[in-house]
Design a protein around this motif. Structure first.
Motif, short mmCIF file in Angstrom:
data_model
loop_
_atom_site.label_atom_id
_atom_site.label_comp_id
_atom_site.label_asym_id
_atom_site.label_seq_id
_atom_site.Cartn_x
_atom_site.Cartn_y
_atom_site.Cartn_z
N TYR A 90 60.28 6.71 55.31
CA TYR A 90 60.71 8.10 55.43
C TYR A 90 60.14 8.93 54.28
O TYR A 90 59.86 8.42 53.19
CB TYR A 90 62.23 8.20 55.39
N LEU A 91 60.03 10.22 54.54
CA LEU A 91 59.71 11.17 53.48
C LEU A 91 60.66 12.35 53.65
O LEU A 91 60.51 13.13 54.59
CB LEU A 91 58.26 11.64 53.54
N GLN A 92 61.65 12.42 52.76
CA GLN A 92 62.56 13.55 52.76
C GLN A 92 61.94 14.66 51.93
O GLN A 92 61.63 14.45 50.75
CB GLN A 92 63.91 13.14 52.18
N MET A 93 61.76 15.82 52.53
CA MET A 93 61.11 16.94 51.86
C MET A 93 62.09 18.09 51.75
O MET A 93 62.53 18.64 52.77
CB MET A 93 59.86 17.36 52.65
N ASN A 94 62.44 18.44 50.53
CA ASN A 94 63.36 19.53 50.26
C ASN A 94 62.65 20.65 49.52
O ASN A 94 61.58 20.45 48.94
CB ASN A 94 64.54 19.04 49.43
N SER A 95 63.26 21.81 49.49
CA SER A 95 62.71 22.98 48.78
C SER A 95 61.24 23.18 49.14
O SER A 95 60.38 23.36 48.27
CB SER A 95 62.86 22.78 47.26
N LEU A 96 60.97 23.17 50.42
CA LEU A 96 59.59 23.26 50.87
C LEU A 96 58.97 24.61 50.53
O LEU A 96 59.65 25.65 50.53
CB LEU A 96 59.52 23.01 52.38
N LYS A 97 57.67 24.55 50.25
CA LYS A 97 56.91 25.74 49.88
C LYS A 97 55.76 25.92 50.88
O LYS A 97 55.31 24.94 51.49
CB LYS A 97 56.31 25.56 48.48
N PRO A 98 55.27 27.14 51.03
CA PRO A 98 54.14 27.35 51.95
C PRO A 98 52.94 26.44 51.62
O PRO A 98 52.24 26.00 52.55
CB PRO A 98 53.80 28.82 51.74
N GLU A 99 52.74 26.13 50.36
CA GLU A 99 51.62 25.27 49.99
C GLU A 99 51.82 23.81 50.38
O GLU A 99 50.91 23.00 50.24
CB GLU A 99 51.32 25.37 48.48
N ASP A 100 53.00 23.47 50.89
CA ASP A 100 53.22 22.13 51.43
C ASP A 100 52.72 22.02 52.87
O ASP A 100 52.72 20.92 53.44
CB ASP A 100 54.71 21.77 51.40
N THR A 101 52.31 23.12 53.45
CA THR A 101 51.80 23.10 54.81
C THR A 101 50.56 22.21 54.89
O THR A 101 49.62 22.36 54.12
CB THR A 101 51.43 24.53 55.26
N ALA A 102 50.59 21.25 55.81
CA ALA A 102 49.51 20.27 55.94
C ALA A 102 49.81 19.35 57.11
O ALA A 102 50.92 19.35 57.64
CB ALA A 102 49.35 19.45 54.66
N VAL A 103 48.83 18.54 57.46
CA VAL A 103 49.08 17.39 58.32
C VAL A 103 49.46 16.23 57.40
O VAL A 103 48.72 15.91 56.46
CB VAL A 103 47.86 17.04 59.17
N TYR A 104 50.58 15.63 57.68
CA TYR A 104 51.08 14.52 56.86
C TYR A 104 50.80 13.20 57.57
O TYR A 104 51.11 13.05 58.75
CB TYR A 104 52.57 14.69 56.60
N TYR A 105 50.24 12.27 56.82
CA TYR A 105 49.88 10.97 57.35
C TYR A 105 50.67 9.87 56.65
O TYR A 105 50.81 9.87 55.42
CB TYR A 105 48.39 10.69 57.14
N CYS A 106 51.12 8.94 57.45
CA CYS A 106 51.72 7.72 56.94
C CYS A 106 50.62 6.68 56.79
O CYS A 106 49.68 6.63 57.61
CB CYS A 106 52.77 7.24 57.94
N ALA A 107 50.72 5.85 55.77
CA ALA A 107 49.70 4.83 55.53
C ALA A 107 50.36 3.56 55.03
O ALA A 107 51.46 3.58 54.47
CB ALA A 107 48.69 5.33 54.52
N ALA A 108 49.65 2.45 55.22
CA ALA A 108 50.15 1.15 54.77
C ALA A 108 49.00 0.35 54.16
O ALA A 108 47.83 0.54 54.51
CB ALA A 108 50.75 0.38 55.95
N ARG A 109 49.37 -0.51 53.23
CA ARG A 109 48.38 -1.43 52.66
C ARG A 109 49.08 -2.72 52.27
O ARG A 109 50.27 -2.72 51.93
CB ARG A 109 47.67 -0.83 51.45
#
Length: 119
Positions: A80-99
Protein backbone atom coordinates in the motif's frame (compact mmCIF):
# COMPACT_ATOMS: atom_id res chain seq x y z
CA UNK A 1 7.26 -14.78 -10.93
CA UNK A 2 5.21 -12.08 -9.25
CA UNK A 3 2.66 -10.08 -11.26
CA UNK A 4 1.61 -6.69 -9.91
CA UNK A 5 -1.68 -4.81 -10.30
CA UNK A 6 -2.13 -1.30 -8.91
CA UNK A 7 -5.41 0.31 -7.95
CA UNK A 8 -6.67 3.30 -6.01
CA UNK A 9 -5.61 6.15 -8.22
CA UNK A 10 -7.92 8.99 -9.12
CA UNK A 11 -8.62 12.70 -8.92
CA UNK A 12 -8.34 14.48 -5.58
CA UNK A 13 -8.11 18.07 -4.44
CA UNK A 14 -4.94 19.46 -2.95
CA UNK A 15 -4.73 18.56 0.72
CA UNK A 16 -6.68 15.38 0.21
CA UNK A 17 -5.69 11.74 0.57
CA UNK A 18 -5.57 8.60 -1.51
CA UNK A 19 -4.46 5.06 -0.80
CA UNK A 20 -2.88 3.05 -3.56
CA UNK A 21 -2.86 -0.72 -3.47
CA UNK A 22 -0.60 -3.16 -5.25
CA UNK A 23 -1.94 -6.69 -5.43
CA UNK A 24 0.64 -9.35 -6.22
CA UNK A 25 0.13 -12.83 -7.56
CA UNK A 26 2.30 -15.74 -6.59
CA UNK A 27 3.20 -17.46 -3.36
CA UNK A 28 6.54 -15.74 -2.82
CA UNK A 29 5.32 -12.17 -2.28
CA UNK A 30 6.74 -12.04 1.23
CA UNK A 31 10.29 -12.46 -0.03
CA UNK A 32 10.19 -9.40 -2.29
CA UNK A 33 11.11 -5.84 -1.54
CA UNK A 34 8.22 -3.63 -2.71
CA UNK A 35 8.50 -0.11 -4.03
CA UNK A 36 6.45 2.74 -5.41
CA UNK A 37 7.68 4.99 -8.18
CA UNK A 38 6.04 7.76 -10.15
CA UNK A 39 6.43 9.36 -13.54
CA UNK A 40 5.18 12.49 -15.25
CA UNK A 41 5.32 13.17 -19.00
CA UNK A 42 8.79 14.05 -20.20
CA UNK A 43 10.47 13.08 -16.95
CA UNK A 44 12.26 9.99 -15.72
CA UNK A 45 10.54 7.63 -13.37
CA UNK A 46 11.36 8.63 -9.81
CA UNK A 47 11.55 6.71 -6.57
CA UNK A 48 8.82 7.42 -4.03
CA UNK A 49 9.13 4.79 -1.28
CA UNK A 50 10.00 1.19 -0.63
CA UNK A 51 9.66 -1.43 2.05
CA UNK A 52 11.69 -4.48 2.95
CA UNK A 53 10.37 -8.04 2.74
CA UNK A 54 9.39 -8.19 6.39
CA UNK A 55 8.09 -4.64 6.47
CA UNK A 56 10.62 -3.68 9.09
CA UNK A 57 12.51 -1.15 6.98
CA UNK A 58 11.15 1.66 4.84
CA UNK A 59 12.64 4.45 2.76
CA UNK A 60 11.09 7.58 1.32
CA UNK A 61 11.96 10.27 -1.15
CA UNK A 62 12.50 13.60 0.57
CA UNK A 63 9.59 15.08 -1.37
CA UNK A 64 7.06 12.74 0.28
CA UNK A 65 8.51 12.22 3.77
CA UNK A 66 5.94 12.91 6.45
CA UNK A 67 3.07 12.78 3.97
CA UNK A 68 3.23 9.28 2.42
CA UNK A 69 3.37 5.94 4.21
CA UNK A 70 4.27 2.64 2.60
CA UNK A 71 3.09 -0.61 4.15
CA UNK A 72 2.46 -4.22 3.24
CA UNK A 73 0.29 -7.11 4.28
CA UNK A 74 2.09 -10.31 3.37
CA UNK A 75 -0.95 -12.40 4.26
CA UNK A 76 -2.91 -10.53 1.58
CA UNK A 77 -0.05 -10.29 -0.93
CA UNK A 78 -0.62 -6.54 -1.07
CA UNK A 79 1.46 -3.42 -0.68
CA UNK A 80 0.00 0.00 0.00
CA UNK A 81 0.90 3.64 -0.36
CA UNK A 82 -1.09 5.97 1.85
CA UNK A 83 -0.80 9.49 0.47
CA UNK A 84 -1.87 12.41 2.66
CA UNK A 85 -1.64 16.18 2.23
CA UNK A 86 -1.45 15.73 -1.50
CA UNK A 87 -0.04 18.52 -3.63
CA UNK A 88 -0.51 19.28 -7.34
CA UNK A 89 3.14 18.30 -7.88
CA UNK A 90 2.28 14.77 -6.73
CA UNK A 91 0.30 14.35 -9.95
CA UNK A 92 1.82 11.42 -11.84
CA UNK A 93 1.37 7.84 -12.90
CA UNK A 94 2.30 5.72 -9.90
CA UNK A 95 3.91 2.34 -10.41
CA UNK A 96 4.29 -0.54 -8.03
CA UNK A 97 7.53 -2.50 -8.30
CA UNK A 98 9.14 -5.56 -6.77
CA UNK A 99 12.63 -6.97 -6.52
CA UNK A 100 14.26 -9.96 -4.93
CA UNK A 101 16.45 -9.13 -1.92
CA UNK A 102 19.60 -10.14 -3.80
CA UNK A 103 18.86 -7.89 -6.81
CA UNK A 104 19.87 -4.24 -6.70
CA UNK A 105 17.30 -2.86 -9.15
CA UNK A 106 13.54 -3.18 -9.23
CA UNK A 107 12.76 -5.47 -12.14
CA UNK A 108 9.08 -6.32 -11.78
CA UNK A 109 6.54 -3.60 -12.56
CA UNK A 110 2.82 -3.02 -12.53
CA UNK A 111 0.92 -1.19 -15.24
CA UNK A 112 0.59 2.04 -13.29
CA UNK A 113 -2.29 4.05 -11.89
CA UNK A 114 -2.95 7.74 -12.50
CA UNK A 115 -3.05 10.15 -9.58
CA UNK A 116 -4.20 13.69 -10.32
CA UNK A 117 -4.18 16.39 -7.66
CA UNK A 118 -6.08 19.55 -8.50
CA UNK A 119 -5.23 22.91 -6.99
Amino acid sequence: QVQLVESGGGLVQAGGSLRLSCAASGRTFSMYYMGWFRQTPGKDREFVADIASSGGSTRYADSVKGRFTISRDNAKNTAYLQMNSLKPEDTAVYYCAARSPWVAQYDLWGQGTQVTVSS
